[in-house]
Design an enzyme around this catalytic site. Structure first.
Site, PDB file in Angstrom:
ATOM      1  N   PHE B 234      38.818  63.174 -30.112  1.00  0.00           N
ATOM      2  CA  PHE B 234      37.870  62.478 -29.405  1.00  0.00           C
ATOM      3  C   PHE B 234      36.668  63.223 -28.952  1.00  0.00           C
ATOM      4  CE2 PHE B 234      41.919  60.418 -28.446  1.00  0.00           C
ATOM      5  CZ  PHE B 234      41.805  59.427 -29.551  1.00  0.00           C
ATOM      6  N   ILE B 460      42.174  64.148 -38.160  1.00  0.00           N
ATOM      7  CA  ILE B 460      42.621  64.133 -36.603  1.00  0.00           C
ATOM      8  C   ILE B 460      43.261  62.854 -36.260  1.00  0.00           C
ATOM      9  CG2 ILE B 460      40.895  65.884 -36.007  1.00  0.00           C
ATOM     10  CD1 ILE B 460      38.890  63.588 -34.982  1.00  0.00           C
ATOM     11  N   ILE B 585      32.411  50.329 -46.441  1.00  0.00           N
ATOM     12  CA  ILE B 585      33.711  50.789 -45.816  1.00  0.00           C
ATOM     13  C   ILE B 585      34.714  51.319 -46.709  1.00  0.00           C
ATOM     14  CG2 ILE B 585      35.561  49.876 -44.514  1.00  0.00           C
ATOM     15  CD1 ILE B 585      33.072  49.857 -42.906  1.00  0.00           C
ATOM     16  N   ASN B 587      37.915  52.502 -46.879  1.00  0.00           N
ATOM     17  CA  ASN B 587      39.325  52.245 -46.478  1.00  0.00           C
ATOM     18  C   ASN B 587      39.671  51.124 -45.574  1.00  0.00           C
ATOM     19  OD1 ASN B 587      41.958  52.259 -45.909  1.00  0.00           O
ATOM     20  ND2 ASN B 587      42.460  53.999 -46.840  1.00  0.00           N
ATOM     21  N   GLN B 594      40.229  52.563 -37.124  1.00  0.00           N
ATOM     22  CA  GLN B 594      39.062  53.420 -36.090  1.00  0.00           C
ATOM     23  C   GLN B 594      38.334  52.358 -35.427  1.00  0.00           C
ATOM     24  OE1 GLN B 594      37.552  56.838 -36.757  1.00  0.00           O
ATOM     25  NE2 GLN B 594      39.658  56.798 -36.692  1.00  0.00           N
ATOM     26  N   LYS B 657      28.602  54.862 -44.110  1.00  0.00           N
ATOM     27  CA  LYS B 657      28.000  55.227 -42.578  1.00  0.00           C
ATOM     28  C   LYS B 657      29.135  55.743 -41.776  1.00  0.00           C
ATOM     29  CE  LYS B 657      23.894  52.464 -42.576  1.00  0.00           C
ATOM     30  NZ  LYS B 657      23.159  51.345 -41.840  1.00  0.00           N
ATOM     31  N   GLU B 661      33.164  56.067 -33.991  1.00  0.00           N
ATOM     32  CA  GLU B 661      32.793  56.118 -32.647  1.00  0.00           C
ATOM     33  C   GLU B 661      32.034  54.682 -32.449  1.00  0.00           C
ATOM     34  OE1 GLU B 661      31.352  60.201 -31.455  1.00  0.00           O
ATOM     35  OE2 GLU B 661      31.450  60.309 -33.870  1.00  0.00           O
TER      36      GLU B 661
END
Lengths: 330, 705
Positions: B234, B460, B585, B587, B594, B657, B661
Site C-alpha cells: 500500500f 504485491i 480492464i 482481468n 483491487q 489505466k 488506488e
C-alpha cells in the site's frame, strides 16, 4: 533469550502450591494476553504454571438452579452453553461481544477475569506506568486517554479493565471461586476487581498463591431478563468504548430486581448500586431509568479527551433497561 | 494466430493462488539458510535529541547474541538520497522510534532479549509533534509528492469567492493513517562470496538493488534482490525501508545470513504513514450551481529527516470547471516519524475534503449532489488546459445512480429513521492519475511450443503475474496456459516498482512490445526453434515516458448507504457501490479484487482508522492491529464494483489505466456524506467514530435539528 520454568499442573492444589512457592510465578490459561505481554517485556514470569489442563473445563448445573463454570472453560463454549444463553443471556452476549472468534476459542474464563488493561502506556516498557512499574508515573493522564476511565480513577492510574465478560458477571451477581493455601473461598464478581487507588499494580483482590477455580452464576438471577450492550469503534474485535450489562425484573408494575454494571469506564466493571437502589420500587419508565443512571454517573470525573463516555454509558444503560422492560410496560 | 480469442479482460485466476492458500509461498523472512542469524532493532525512546551512550555489555552477555551494532560500529553508508535509510550513522534522534541499535543473534528470541538488554543514554531535547494550520514553522515547499508544484493559481480566486452568490468555506481534517500491510517489513540478506543476495518485502526490487548498490558502494551486478511474494504494501514498501539496510549491514558485519523482520509495533515509526492533512476549502458558486471559484489549501507535516508533502490539493486541479482557483500546500517539519506514500497519496485525503465540500455546496444550493458534479464537468483539465484523453465521470455518476437507486432518495437530511437508526446515503466522485514508467522485458519462444516472459515486476498481491501473462498471451496470440512468466527478481529484465497504480501499464507495455517483436521474429523464422528458443527484448524508454499532450486520469463514482445508531453513535455501512472508468480492464477478477479492497480501505479511513500522535511522547499510540482499527469482516457489507467500457487510444498498447488506488479515493467522502444525509450533522474530521458521531448528534439535538 529470557528463560522461565514451566510447570504443568495436574490438580488445583498442585497449581496453587506451585504458584505460592515459586516466586514470580504466573498462571497460564489460553495465553491470549499473558504471552503477548511476555513478548512485550511487560510480564516477566519466572515460572509459568500451566492450568489449562486442570479438570476445571466443565459447566455444571447445580441442584439449586445455579451454574458452576470451571475456570478453564473456553469463552466460546461458555457463550454457546444453552443454560447460559437462555437463563443468563447477558453473559452469552458479553462473551460474544468480546475479542474475535479465534481468541474466544482460546481464552479461558479464569484468564478473561485476570487479563490486564490494554492501556498503551502499560504495554510500552519505555513509558511510565504505575501499574506496570509502581512509582514510575502515569503516562496516560496527560497523554492519549480517549479509552480510559471516567469513574473511580486515581492520581496513580486511569486504566480500564478490558473484559466484557466480567461486566456481565458483575451485574448477574456471579461469584468468583478461588483456591489457595488457606483453602477455597469465593468473592462477589462485583468485588473481585479493585479500583486503582494507590496500588494500581493490584488488579483484583486475589491473594498471593490463589488461583481462580471457577465462576458461580446464582439461581437468583437465572431467567431474569438480562442483556449486554457494547459500543465500539468497529463491529468486531474492538474493546468497548463503553458497555452495560443489566438484569432487571418487573413485578406489579414496579422494578423488583435490578443489577446494572458498566464496562470500559473504570478500573473494574462498575456496578451501579446507586442506580439500582433508585430503581427498586419505581415504575419502569424511560424517565426513571434516566434519573437512576444520572444519579450513578454524577460521580463521573471525565478526563480531557473522554467526556463522551458519560453520555454514551447513559444512553446504553437507558436503552438496555428500556428494552428489557418493554414487555412489562405493554 | 487470430484463432485464439483474446484473454485480456478475462477473469483469469491468480497463478500463485494455490501456493498462497496452502502456505507454500515463501516470503522474505521465510528464507532459512545454514547459519542464519536474526537481528532486532532497538527503537529510540525519546522524541528528539542525541544518543550519548549505548551500553551493549548486557546484551552481548545474552546467550546467542552475536553482535550489537550502533552508530559507533555499524558499517558506514554512502549518504542515501532517502535520509530515512541512513540508520546507525550518527547519534541524532530525529523522532521516537528511530533505530539506535541492532542486536544480531542466533535466534529471533535471543535477538529480542538482547534488544531489551541494550541500555541507551540520551541527551533529550524539547520536541514538537503537534500540527496546526497556524504553525509558525509552516512553509510552502518547492514541490509536493509526485513532483507537482505546491501552488497553482488561476484568475482571482479570493476576490471572486468573496463576491460569489453561494459560498462554502469549511475546514476538514484527516488524521495520520498507517498502511499496515498483513506482512510486516522483512528482509533476509546473505553473501555468496562477493555476491549479495537479498530477499525483501518490497514493491520493487530493481529500486532496492540500486539503493543498496549506492549505500554500500557495490556494483549492481553483484547484487540480487528478490521479492517473489509480498504480503501487501500500500505504498509503505514502495522504496527500501530500514529493514533491508540493516539486514545488509548485519550480514556484512557478521558474514552470516541475517533476517530482519520488523515487529508490527515498530512499523508506525519507521516505514512511513499518510501524513495528517488540514484542509481549508472555499467553493464559490452562482445560483445555478456553476462553480465560480475553488480554493483548496492544505497544511500537512513532515519529519526532520526528509521533506515529504502529501499532495492533497492536487485533485482540485483535475476535477471541476471553475474560472478562478487556488490549490496550495504548506508543510510543517516536526519531530515526527517520516511520512510516506499510502494508497492514493494526495487523492485519498484531498478528495475526502473536496467531495465533502461539494456535498455541502449541493446542500446550500438545493441541487442534487450528482447533478452538481455533472453541472461542473470541465471540457479540459482545469489546471493544465489539456484535453482529456478520456473522461467518463458523468457516465460513472449516472450508472452508479441507476444501480444504487439514487432517484428514490429523499434529499432531506434526517428524513429516514428506522427505530433508533438514522439511515442515509451519499455520493462522491473519484479520480486518479494515469502514470507509467519505462520498463524492459524479455519474451522467449521455446521449442516445446511454450513461451517464457521475464520482467522484474512485483506481485504485491494484486495479481500482476496473472495479468502480465494475459498481456503476453494476447500479444503472442497464444493460449494463456502456454505462457510462463517470471517476476520478482532483480536478475530479470529491470522494471519499475509497483506504485502509483502504474505497474500493469509500465510492465505490460514492455511485455506487449517484447511479445509483439517475438511474434514478428517467429513469423519469419523457418524450421524448428533452436534449443534455447528465440527471444525478443523490449525497452520502453523513450516511448512510455514521453510527455503526453493529453490529461490522463481514471475516474469513478462512489455511493454509500449508512445506518447511524442514535444510541451509540456507531456508523455501519450497509451498502457500498463503485463505478469506474479506468480504460480497458485487463482481468475482471483481479480488478474487482483491487476495487473492493481499496473501497474497504476507504471504509476504514472513513470510520475506523486513525493514528493518534501522542504529544507528550512523540509517537503514534496505536501500535498493533488490536488498536489500529482496520475494518473487520463484520464492518464490511456487500461491496459492488462495476466499470464501464472505456476505449482510450492515448494510454498504452493495452488501453489500460491504473486501478490499484482509485477505489479508496471517493469512498470516505461518500460515507461521510451519507452520515450527514442520515443525521443532518456534518462531521469534518475523520474517522467518524462513535464518540464524535454521538457528540455531533447531541449537539444537533441541542441546536434543535
Amino acid at each position: 533469550m529470557r528463560t522461565f520454568d514451566y510447570v504443568r499442573a495436574t490438580s488445583v492444589t498442585e497449581a496453587a502450591d506451585a504458584l505460592a512457592t515459586r516466586p514470580g510465578a504466573r498462571c497460564l490459561g489460553g495465553g491470549t494476553n499473558l504471552v503477548d505481554l511476555m513478548k512485550l517485556g511487560v510480564e516477566r514470569p519466572a515460572t509459568l504454571v500451566d492450568v489449562s489442563r486442570l479438570p476445571l473445563d466443565t459447566i455444571e448445573e447445580l441442584p439449586d438452579g445455579s451454574l458452576r463454570v470451571g475456570a478453564t472453560v473456553r469463552n466460546s463454549d461458555l457463550a454457546a452453553h444453552p443454560a447460559v444463553r437462555y437463563r443468563w443471556p447477558a453473559l452469552s452476549q458479553a462473551l460474544l461481544a468480546g475479542a474475535s472468534g479465534q481468541l474466544r476459542n482460546a481464552a479461558t474464563t479464569g484468564g478473561n477475569l485476570l487479563q490486564r488493561t490494554r492501556c498503551p502506556y502499560f504495554q510500552d516498557v519505555t513509558k511510565p506506568c504505575n501499574k506496570r512499574e509502581p512509582g514510575s508515573g502515569c503516562g496516560a493522564r496527560d497523554g492519549v486517554h480517549r479509552d480510559h476511565a471516567v469513574l473511580g480513577h486515581s492520581a496513580h492510574c486511569i486504566a480500564t479493565h478490558p473484559s466484557d465478560m466480567a461486566v456481565a458477571l458483575s451485574a448477574l451477581d456471579a461469584r468468583v471461586e478461588l483456591y489457595g493455601a488457606q483453602g477455597a473461598r469465593s468473592v462477589a464478581a462485583a468485588e473481585f476487581h479493585r479500583l486503582p487507588g494507590d496500588r494500581p499494580e493490584q488488579d483484583t483482590v486475589i491473594g498471593p498463591g490463589e488461583i481462580v477455580t471457577g465462576v458461580l452464576l446464582p439461581a437468583a438471577t437465572a431467567g431474569v431478563p438480562s442483556a449486554y450492550r457494547k459500543a465500539r469503534d468497529r463491529a468486531s474485535y474492538a474493546f468497548a468504548l463503553a458497555s452495560v450489562a443489566a438484569v432487571v425484573r418487573v413485578g406489579d408494575g414496579v422494578v423488583t430486581r435490578a443489577g446494572i454494571a458498566f464496562g470500559a469506564v473504570a478500573h473494574r466493571p462498575w456496578r451501579a448500586r446507586r442506580a439500582e437502589e433508585a430503581l427498586i420500587g419505581a415504575a419502569p419508565t424511560e424517565a426513571a431509568f434516566e434519573h437512576a443512571v444520572d444519579l450513578e454517573l454524577s460521580a463521573a470525573q471525565p478526563l480531557r479527551d473522554n467526556a463522551y463516555k458519560v453520555p454514551l454509558a447513559r444512553a446504553l444503560a437507558v436503552d438496555v433497561l428500556t428494552r428489557l422492560t418493554a414487555a412489562a410496560r405493554t | 494466430m487470430a484463432s485464439v480469442p483474446t484473454v485480456l479482460g478475462a477473469p483469469a485466476e491468480r497463478r500463485e493462488g494455490l501456493e498462497k492458500v496452502t502456505g507454500t509461498a515463501r516470503y522474505a523472512a521465510e528464507q532459512p539458510r545454514p547459519g542464519r542469524l536474526f537481528a532486532r532493532p532497538v527503537p529510540a525512546a525519546i522524541a528528539r535529541g542525541r544518543v550519548t551512550g549505548v551500553e551493549t555489555a548486557a546484551a552481548l552477555a545474552v546467550p546467542g547474541v552475536r553482535a550489537v551494532l550502533t552508530h559507533e560500529n555499524a558499517p558506514r553508508l554512502v549518504e542515501p538520497d532517502d535520509a530515512t535509510l541512513a540508520v546507525l550513522q550518527d547519534a541524532r534522534v530525529p523522532h521516537r522510534g528511530w533505530f539506535v541499535a541492532l542486536v544480531v543473534a542466533d535466534t529471533a528470541e535471543a535477538a529480542r532479549a538482547g534488544a531489551a538488554a541494550v541500555r541507551v543514554a540520551y541527551d533529550a531535547e524539547d520536541h514538537d509533534v503537534t500540527l496546526t494550520a497556524a504553525h509558525p514553522a509552516s512553509y510552502v515547499p518547492e514541490e509536493v509528492g509526485g513532483g507537482y508544484p505546491a501552488r497553482a493559481e488561476h484568475g482571482e480566486p479570493e476576490e471572486v469567492f468573496g463576491s460569489s452568490a453561494v459560498r462554502v468555506d469549511v475546514a476538514y481534517r484527516v488524521p495520520p493513517l498507517h498502511n499496515h500491510p498483513m506482512e510486516p517489513h522483512a528482509s533476509t540478506a546473505h553473501w555468496d562470496g562477493e555476491r549479495l543476495t537479498v530477499h525483501t518485502s518490497s514493491q520493487g526490487s530493481t529500486v532496492v538493488r540500486a539503493t543498496l548498490a549506492q549505500l554500500f558502494g557495490l556494483p549492481e551486478e553483484r547484487i540480487t534482490v528478490v521479492a517473489e511474494h509480498v504480503g501487501g504494501g500500500f505504498g509503505s514498501k514502495g522504496t527500501p525501508r530500514p529493514d533491508v539496510v540493516l539486514a545488509v549491514m548485519a550480514t556484512r558485519h557478521t558474514g552470516r545470513p541475517v533476517t530482519v523482520a520488523l515487529p508490527r509495533r515498530m512499523l508506525p515509526a519507521v516505514v512511513g504513514h499518510r501524513a495528517p492533512t488540514l484542509h481549508r476549502i472555499r467553493l464559490g458558486a452562482a445560483p445555478d450551481g456553476s462553480l465560480t471559484s475553488v480554493l483548496h489549501e492544505v497544511t500537512t507535516h513532515t519529519s526532520r529527516v526528509k521533506e515529504f508533502v502529501e499532495q492533497a490539493a492536487m485533485p482540485a486541479r483535475v476535477m471541476y470547471a471553475a474560472p478562478h482557483s487556488r490549490t496550495l500546500h504548506r508543510v510543517v517539519p516536526l519531530d515526527v516519524p517520516s511520512p510516506s506514500w499510502m494508497r492514493a497519496p494526495g487523492e485519498a485525503p484531498g478528495m475526502y475534503a473536496l467531495e465533502s465540500a461539494m456535498d455541502e455546496l449541493a446542500g446550500e444550493l438545493g441541487i442534487d449532489p450528482v447533478e452538481l458534479r455533472v453541472l461542473n464537468e470541465p471540457d479540459r483539465e482545469p489546471d493544465s488546459g489539456k484535453p482529456f484523453s478520456s473522461r467518463h465521470l458523468v457516465e460513472c455518476l449516472r450508472e452508479g445512480a441507476r444501480r444504487f437507486g439514487w432517484s428514490r432518495r429523499d434529499p432531506r437530511p434526517g428524513s429516514h429513521r428506522e427505530g433508533p437508526l438514522l439511515v442515509g446515503s451519499g455520493v462522491a466522485a473519484a479520480t486518479y492519475p494515469v502514470q507509467v514508467s519505462p520498463s524492459t522485458a524479455e519474451a522467449r519462444a521455446l521449442p516445446d511450443g511454450g513461451f517464457l516472459v521475464r520482467v522484474n515486476a512485483t506481485d504485491i498481491g494484486t495479481g500482476a503475474r496473472t495479468v502480465l501473462a494475459q498481456v503476453a498471451a494476447d500479444a503472442l496470440g497464444a493460449p494463456l496456459d502456454r505462457v510462463r512468466i517470471e517476476v520478482g527478481s532483480s536478475d530479470l529484465p529491470s522494471a519499475p516498482l509497483a506504485g502509483g497504480s502504474s505497474g500493469t501499464a509500465s510492465w505490460g507495455w514492455s511485455v506487449h512490445e517484447a511479445c509483439t517483436r517475438l511474434t514478428e521474429r517467429l513469423a519469419v523464422h523457418a524450421g524448428p526453434l533452436p534449443g534455447d528458443g528465440i527471444s525478443a527484448h523490449a525497452d520502453t524508454t523513450g516511448t512510455a515516458d514521453t510527455d503526453s499532450p493529453w490529461a490522463r486520469h481514471a475516474f469513478g463514482a462512489h455511493f454509500a448507504e449508512v445506518a447511524v445508531d442514535t444510541v451509540t453513535g456507531e456508523v455501519r455501512v450497509r451498502r457500498l457501490l463503485g463505478v469506474y472508468a479506468a480504460g480497458h480492464i485487463l482481468n475482471a477478477r483481479t480488478a474487482r479484487s483491487q476495487f473492493v479492497g481499496a473501497m474497504t480501505m476507504g471504509l476504514g479511513m472513513a470510520l475506523t482508522e486513525g493514528s493518534t500522535m501522542d504529544a507528550a511522547f512523540g509517537d503514534f499510540t496505536e501500535a498493533d492491529l488490536a488498536a489500529y482499527h482496520v475494518p473487520a469482516h463484520a464492518d464490511v457489507p456487500e461491496i459492488e464494483a462495476h466499470w464501464i467500457d472505456e476505449h482510450d487510444p492515448h494510454l498504452n498498447p493495452m488501453g489500460s489505466k491504473g486501478i490499484g488506488e482509485i477505489g479508496i479515493v471517493g469512498t470516505p467522502a461518500a460515507i461521510g456524506n451519507a452520515v450527514h444525509h442520515a443525521t443532518g450533522s456534518r462531521l469534518r474530521e475523520l474517522p467518524l467514530t462513535p464518540d464524535r458521531v454521538l457528540t455531533a448528534l447531541r449537539e444537533g439535538r441541542t441546536r434543535g435539528r
